[in-house]
Design a protein around this motif. Structure first.
Motif, PDB file in Angstrom:
ATOM      1  N   UNK A  59      12.179  27.260  85.733  1.00 33.33           N
ATOM      2  CA  UNK A  59      12.044  25.895  85.172  1.00 33.33           C
ATOM      3  C   UNK A  59      12.020  24.661  86.082  1.00 33.33           C
ATOM      4  N   UNK A  60      13.051  25.130  86.871  1.00 34.83           N
ATOM      5  CA  UNK A  60      13.822  24.128  87.386  1.00 34.83           C
ATOM      6  C   UNK A  60      14.020  24.681  88.610  1.00 34.83           C
ATOM      7  N   UNK A  61      12.664  24.747  88.982  1.00 30.18           N
ATOM      8  CA  UNK A  61      12.942  25.433  91.015  1.00 30.18           C
ATOM      9  C   UNK A  61      13.276  24.292  91.662  1.00 30.18           C
ATOM     10  N   UNK A  62      12.901  23.128  91.643  1.00 30.38           N
ATOM     11  CA  UNK A  62      12.207  22.471  92.279  1.00 30.38           C
ATOM     12  C   UNK A  62      13.683  21.436  93.061  1.00 30.38           C
ATOM     13  N   UNK A  63      14.781  22.346  91.712  1.00 32.47           N
ATOM     14  CA  UNK A  63      15.801  21.409  92.450  1.00 32.47           C
ATOM     15  C   UNK A  63      16.880  22.135  92.829  1.00 32.47           C
ATOM     16  N   UNK A  64      16.040  23.840  92.890  1.00 27.96           N
ATOM     17  CA  UNK A  64      16.996  25.217  93.287  1.00 27.96           C
ATOM     18  C   UNK A  64      17.488  25.307  94.945  1.00 27.96           C
ATOM     19  N   UNK A  65      16.405  24.520  95.167  1.00 27.76           N
ATOM     20  CA  UNK A  65      16.777  24.417  96.864  1.00 27.76           C
ATOM     21  C   UNK A  65      18.461  23.405  97.140  1.00 27.76           C
ATOM     22  N   UNK A  66      19.157  23.257  96.482  1.00 29.69           N
ATOM     23  CA  UNK A  66      20.544  22.348  95.939  1.00 29.69           C
ATOM     24  C   UNK A  66      21.139  23.753  96.269  1.00 29.69           C
ATOM     25  N   UNK A  67      21.272  24.649  96.191  1.00 30.23           N
ATOM     26  CA  UNK A  67      21.938  25.894  96.103  1.00 30.23           C
ATOM     27  C   UNK A  67      21.839  27.077  97.017  1.00 30.23           C
ATOM     28  N   UNK A 116      22.629  12.034  91.325  1.00 32.42           N
ATOM     29  CA  UNK A 116      21.320  11.453  92.747  1.00 32.42           C
ATOM     30  C   UNK A 116      20.253  12.479  93.604  1.00 32.42           C
ATOM     31  N   UNK A 117      20.869  13.675  93.948  1.00 34.85           N
ATOM     32  CA  UNK A 117      20.095  14.789  93.836  1.00 34.85           C
ATOM     33  C   UNK A 117      18.757  15.017  93.346  1.00 34.85           C
ATOM     34  N   UNK A 118      19.325  14.847  91.756  1.00 31.99           N
ATOM     35  CA  UNK A 118      17.741  15.232  91.305  1.00 31.99           C
ATOM     36  C   UNK A 118      16.749  14.196  90.830  1.00 31.99           C
ATOM     37  N   UNK A 119      17.011  13.375  92.091  1.00 34.94           N
ATOM     38  CA  UNK A 119      15.987  12.585  91.893  1.00 34.94           C
ATOM     39  C   UNK A 119      14.729  12.507  92.405  1.00 34.94           C
ATOM     40  N   UNK A 120      13.598  12.184  91.957  1.00 35.93           N
ATOM     41  CA  UNK A 120      11.864  12.418  91.861  1.00 35.93           C
ATOM     42  C   UNK A 120      10.924  11.220  91.969  1.00 35.93           C
ATOM     43  N   UNK A 121      10.625  11.272  92.954  1.00 34.64           N
ATOM     44  CA  UNK A 121       9.072  10.060  93.146  1.00 34.64           C
ATOM     45  C   UNK A 121       9.082   9.643  91.715  1.00 34.64           C
TER      46      UNK A 121
END
Length: 206
Positions: A17-25, A88-93
């Motif tokens: 469900x948080x796939x849009x942020x997993x690239x940060x890892x 701040x890395x989790x801010x989306x449009x």
């Protein structure tokens, strides 16, 4: 629900469900699993899709990795860590408000804190469904118990406290009365457990 430990299957679905942020890892030992979750995330999130998330054993076989079960809770912890350190890395449009969610359970000391960005506004006593909370907690349906704002260094931050318990207006009344009458201090409210506060209220107003 003391000493409850989240199941890896629940943690896995919460991570998707948080796939849009997993690239940060990316760049860590579990890259294969990260890439897979990012790949299947959109289909899993699509309510009209018939996609079913494979079992952990199935994912392990597909990726040719035997450490998937070990990686799942580590990924959850790493995502929470980077979220709290660099929100701040989790801010989306189109999102402009930063909130810090903090949850707890009345019967336990289990909790999770996590930043979210949104264009929504919240109100006390509203229901809040948060699937990602299952990486640490048994429940994922809360009500908003408290909202606090802070202005520091030119930035306004907001902390939202989510509670898993049922709303109890009479308890709130007694607590506010005890605070007004100086029979309980505000510092005690924040430092002591819900159970201890309840016992104090029973002693004061029995």
């Amino acid at each position: 629900m003391e000493h409850w430990k989240p199941r890896n299957t629940d943690v896995l679905s919460a991570l998707v469900g948080e796939y849009q942020f997993l690239h940060l890892l990316r760049g860590r030992v579990y890259d294969k699993l990260i890439d897979y979750l990012i790949e299947v995330g959109p289909a899993w999130a699509d309510e009209e899709s018939d996609f079913i998330l494979p079992t952990i054993k199935g994912i392990s076989a597909k990726l040719g990795e035997k450490h998937v079960s070990k990686w799942i809770p580590i990924i959850a912890d790493d995502l929470i860590t980077i979220n709290l350190e660099k929100p701040e890395l989790f801010k989306t449009k189109d999102t402009y408000s930063l909130y810090l969610l903090h949850t707890y359970e009345n019967s336990d000391d289990t909790s999770i804190s996590y930043h979210i960005w949104t264009d929504k506004h919240f109100h006390i006593n509203e229901r809040f469904y948060w699937h990602f909370a299952k990486v640490k907690m048994y429940y994922h349906l809360f009500f908003i118990e408290d909202i606090r704002h802070e202005y520091r260094n030119g930035i306004i931050s907001t902390e939202i406290t989510l509670n898993t318990g049922s709303q109890n207006d009479y308890r709130k009344f007694l607590l506010q009365r005890a605070l007004f009458e100086n029979k309980i201090s505000l510092s005690e409210v924040y430092k002591l457990s819900e159970y201890t506060i309840d016992q104090m209220l029973r002693e004061i107003y029995r």
